[in-house]
Motif scaffolding. Structure first.
Motif, PDB file in Angstrom:
ATOM      1  N   GLY A 201     -10.986  -4.230  -5.121  1.00  0.00           N
ATOM      2  CA  GLY A 201     -10.566  -2.988  -5.566  1.00  0.00           C
ATOM      3  C   GLY A 201      -9.664  -3.194  -6.773  1.00  0.00           C
ATOM      4  O   GLY A 201      -9.839  -4.333  -7.667  1.00  0.00           O
TER       5      GLY A 201
ATOM      6  N   LEU B 181     -12.816  -2.803  -0.442  1.00  0.00           N
ATOM      7  CA  LEU B 181     -11.745  -1.886  -1.031  1.00  0.00           C
ATOM      8  C   LEU B 181     -10.643  -2.971  -1.527  1.00  0.00           C
ATOM      9  O   LEU B 181     -10.431  -3.199  -2.569  1.00  0.00           O
ATOM     10  CB  LEU B 181     -11.449  -0.990  -0.293  1.00  0.00           C
ATOM     11  CG  LEU B 181     -10.234  -0.417  -0.899  1.00  0.00           C
ATOM     12  CD1 LEU B 181     -10.446   0.331  -2.244  1.00  0.00           C
ATOM     13  CD2 LEU B 181      -9.649   1.090   0.005  1.00  0.00           C
TER      14      LEU B 181
ATOM     15  N   SER C  14     -13.152   4.787   1.884  1.00  0.00           N
ATOM     16  CA  SER C  14     -13.079   4.591   0.277  1.00  0.00           C
ATOM     17  C   SER C  14     -14.298   5.209  -0.516  1.00  0.00           C
ATOM     18  O   SER C  14     -14.771   4.832  -1.459  1.00  0.00           O
ATOM     19  CB  SER C  14     -12.936   3.247  -0.122  1.00  0.00           C
ATOM     20  OG  SER C  14     -13.955   2.309   0.518  1.00  0.00           O
TER      21      SER C  14
ATOM     22  N   LEU D 124      -6.820   4.439   1.728  1.00  0.00           N
ATOM     23  CA  LEU D 124      -6.746   3.851   3.017  1.00  0.00           C
ATOM     24  C   LEU D 124      -6.308   4.603   4.066  1.00  0.00           C
ATOM     25  O   LEU D 124      -5.489   5.628   3.912  1.00  0.00           O
ATOM     26  CB  LEU D 124      -5.934   2.480   3.101  1.00  0.00           C
ATOM     27  CG  LEU D 124      -6.287   1.298   2.168  1.00  0.00           C
ATOM     28  CD1 LEU D 124      -5.204   0.220   2.075  1.00  0.00           C
ATOM     29  CD2 LEU D 124      -7.509   0.560   2.869  1.00  0.00           C
TER      30      LEU D 124
ATOM     31  N   GLN E   9      -3.647  -3.552  -6.631  1.00  0.00           N
ATOM     32  CA  GLN E   9      -3.710  -3.282  -5.249  1.00  0.00           C
ATOM     33  C   GLN E   9      -2.834  -2.316  -4.940  1.00  0.00           C
ATOM     34  O   GLN E   9      -1.984  -2.212  -4.228  1.00  0.00           O
ATOM     35  CB  GLN E   9      -3.180  -4.685  -4.548  1.00  0.00           C
ATOM     36  CG  GLN E   9      -4.143  -5.913  -4.677  1.00  0.00           C
ATOM     37  CD  GLN E   9      -5.301  -5.719  -4.201  1.00  0.00           C
ATOM     38  OE1 GLN E   9      -5.693  -5.442  -3.019  1.00  0.00           O
ATOM     39  NE2 GLN E   9      -6.469  -6.053  -4.898  1.00  0.00           N
TER      40      GLN E   9
ATOM     41  N   ALA F  74       1.030  -1.189   0.059  1.00  0.00           N
ATOM     42  CA  ALA F  74       0.006  -0.159  -0.115  1.00  0.00           C
ATOM     43  C   ALA F  74       0.836   1.103   0.074  1.00  0.00           C
ATOM     44  O   ALA F  74       2.032   1.257   0.614  1.00  0.00           O
ATOM     45  CB  ALA F  74      -1.061  -0.183   1.241  1.00  0.00           C
TER      46      ALA F  74
ATOM     47  N   TYR G  50      -2.953   1.624  -3.462  1.00  0.00           N
ATOM     48  CA  TYR G  50      -3.729   2.253  -2.574  1.00  0.00           C
ATOM     49  C   TYR G  50      -3.128   3.994  -2.207  1.00  0.00           C
ATOM     50  O   TYR G  50      -1.800   3.743  -1.999  1.00  0.00           O
ATOM     51  CB  TYR G  50      -4.256   1.652  -1.173  1.00  0.00           C
ATOM     52  CG  TYR G  50      -4.871   0.317  -1.669  1.00  0.00           C
ATOM     53  CD1 TYR G  50      -4.146  -0.901  -1.444  1.00  0.00           C
ATOM     54  CD2 TYR G  50      -6.124   0.193  -2.368  1.00  0.00           C
ATOM     55  CE1 TYR G  50      -4.674  -2.037  -1.469  1.00  0.00           C
ATOM     56  CE2 TYR G  50      -6.618  -0.995  -2.592  1.00  0.00           C
ATOM     57  CZ  TYR G  50      -5.904  -2.226  -1.992  1.00  0.00           C
ATOM     58  OH  TYR G  50      -6.448  -3.395  -2.499  1.00  0.00           O
TER      59      TYR G  50
ATOM     60  N   GLY H 286     -10.741   4.437  -3.176  1.00  0.00           N
ATOM     61  CA  GLY H 286      -9.607   3.469  -3.168  1.00  0.00           C
ATOM     62  C   GLY H 286      -8.433   4.032  -2.103  1.00  0.00           C
ATOM     63  O   GLY H 286      -7.160   3.761  -2.515  1.00  0.00           O
TER      64      GLY H 286
END
Length: 580
Positions: A164, A160, A151, A186, A168, A137, A170, A184
């Motif tokens: 998502g 998500l 999100s 975090l 992956q 992330a 974010y 999208g």
């Protein structure tokens, strides 16, 4: 001495080194507040560089714009004196961040759970972290503490991560913006959530730490679990960090060795969740991207006893599903094959071995986006458009040096981007490009493009993310994408010495490289208007976190420089920016 230039007349240092490559002797002077290092009552205690201290002071006390104030750079400024964040004209979260430090400490104590006896060592437990699918992330933008939804409207964290984008990738959630712009995204609380299992221990690598804030991001049931903070602080800053961590018996510190002057510990990365290798299966747990060995090599470069346990833990886990390449920088001077292990030579090696050649590649531009800039030399041939650009244009084993044929677009916020941003001028406190450096490389600014703005023309938030990519001429696809902690500097990426036989790096950095071949693709399709929130964009598009094509600075645009005044126009909260 004084110098007249395109930014006005300023007193500058005679040093030839960049802001991040020299001692903070010419740091941007701050408002006349008590010295935070002395623990003045009511003032925050800092655990990072003098430059960051100054930025934080200015964020606490921006200058209020008045129509009666002179537009001259030498104009005296009216200072806000109210202590409330609302009165300061910029928005933090309406959370415990605004409470007095004493009350924050009480809440931290109240929320702790009873300490478990005999916490197990890292070798006795499963590694746990950010991405449940073995992907990293990315942290890029400031976040708010109080909110729980991450999100956009109605989408929870599990949805998500489970449904998502296929890459992956974010961003960090930002407060104070429309929900569609947080799609999208975090929050660190989401990453640490019990949703992904029971946390047993964690290690945090970063440049600056606010220990009290960090502890509050853990769920209450995890706040007594062992936490290792890997930092680069020295002397006074280290003493402050030790003092801040002391009330927390579960928090231990590990200092990164920075033996080459002016280096920083600048890693930002969140480890995925990996299963433990079943005993007796004789599996290595290695991925096709060699990620496990590269991560272990990076941690081993610290040569620090507290990280030995984590290396052993990683050895015992299966990282085989990882589909990104690790690109790290560690301080040192590297020769021979060791040059290819770190910095931009590591990126060059991976692009040569794993990126696919492209017809008419000379027309595919390189894009770099960053939040800080080092001293790059008297002209572009000294580093940017020589050794560094040679790395960025590499595509496949048969790559040839394309020289100036490949367009280079650099994205860095303009003064207007900062002025009209969510926080206004105080957002520029995290964009440490100094006048001392800028005046010596005016040539660089011809490459600059604006940070993306939303449809209203107002910038959402200033970036702290750093990304690099290779795009098609029409910006509809990309050949590779890198998200990293490395800004545009020789300290971060490395610079050749001794006639090109030695690569010297000053700082710790970490990033991950996305290559289409790992995803069985020839290239990544691009969502060109990242902030549009359009439902018509295909989900398989790679979420480049700014609009493409990038917009070149206009004739009146100037790059944001953090240690000079801006008083000719107020920001979005009616403030001016005057380093005093």
């Amino acid at each position: 001495m004084s110098q007249e230039g395109s930014y006005g007349k300023w007193t500058i240092s005679s040093s030839d080194e960049s802001e991040e490559e020299k001692p903070q002797l010419d740091k941007p002077p701050a408002s006349p507040l008590p010295d935070a290092g002395q623990g003045a009552a009511g003032q925050p205690r800092y655990t990072c560089s003098e430059a960051r201290k100054a930025a934080h002071r200015r964020k606490l006390e921006p200058m209020k714009f008045s129509s009666t104030d002179s537009a001259s750079e030498a104009s005296p400024c009216k200072r806000q004196k109210s202590g409330s964040q609302e009165d300061l004209g910029w928005c933090l979260s309406s959370s415990e961040d605004e409470l007095p430090r004493e009350r924050q400490q009480e809440q931290a104590e109240d929320s702790r759970v009873k300490e478990e006896k005999g916490p197990p060592s890292p070798r006795d437990r499963s590694a746990r972290g950010a991405g449940p699918h073995g992907r990293p992330a990315s942290c890029g933008l400031p976040e708010e503490e109080g909110e729980q939804e991450v999100s956009g409207e109605g989408q929870d964290v599990w949805d998500l991560l489970d449904k998502g984008n296929p890459f992956q990738f974010y961003l960090t959630r930002v407060s104070g913006i429309k929900p569609k712009y947080n799609t999208g995204a975090l929050h660190i609380k989401d990453i640490l959530s019990p949703l992904f299992g029971t946390l047993v221990s964690s290690a945090q690598f970063n440049y600056c730490f606010d220990v009290n804030w960090l502890v509050r991001q853990y769920p209450p049931e995890f706040r007594k679990k062992p936490v290792l903070l890997v930092h680069g602080d020295k002397r006074e800053a280290k003493a402050h960090l030790l003092a801040e961590a002391k009330p927390y018996g579960n928090v231990t510190l590990c200092q990164a060795k920075l033996d080459i002057a002016f280096g920083t510990h600048h890693t930002i990365w969140l480890s995925p969740l990996y299963p433990r290798i079943v005993h007796g299966t004789h599996r290595s747990g290695e991925s096709a991207t060699h990620f496990k060995a590269d991560l272990i090599s990076y941690l081993a470069a610290y040569d620090a006893a507290p990280l030995k346990e984590w290396i052993d833990t990683i050895q015992e886990h299966d990282l085989s599903e990882t589909n990104v390449y690790l690109i790290a920088s560690t301080p040192g001077r590297f020769q021979g094959n060791q040059k290819d292990n770190w910095g931009h030579f590591r990126l060059r090696k991976l692009l040569k071995e794993h990126a696919a050649p492209i017809p008419k590649a000379e027309s595919w531009p390189v894009i770099g986006q960053f939040s800080s800039i080092g001293s790059l030399g008297a002209d572009e041939s000294k580093w940017l458009c020589s050794e560094f650009k040679e790395t960025l244009v590499t595509l496949g084993k048969e790559s040839r040096t394309l020289g100036s044929a490949v367009p280079l677009h650099l994205i860095y916020p303009s003064v207007e981007n900062v002025r009209t941003s969510l926080e206004g001028y105080p957002a520029g406190g995290s964009l440490p490009y100094s006048i001392q450096t800028a005046e010596k490389q005016n040539w660089l600014h011809s490459y600059f493009h604006k940070w993306s703005a939303d449809t209203s023309g107002r910038t959402n938030a200033m970036p702290h993310i750093k990304t690099y990519l290779r795009s098609s001429p029409d910006f509809s696809q990309i050949a590779w994408f890198l998200v990293t902690s490395a800004n545009l500097s020789k300290a971060a990426w490395g610079a050749l010495e001794k006639g090109g036989t030695q690569l010297m790096i000053r700082s710790y950095e970490l990033g991950v490289l996305f290559l289409p071949s790992v995803f069985d693709l020839d290239s990544f399709k691009v969502k060109q208007k990242f902030f549009s929130g359009s439902s018509q964009e295909p989900t398989a598009s790679f979420p480049v976190p700014y609009d493409l094509p990038p917009e070149l600075y206009g004739n009146r645009d100037r790059p944001w420089i953090w240690n000079i005044p801006y008083v000719k126009a107020p920001d979005t909260h009616g403030n001016m920016w005057v380093p005093s």
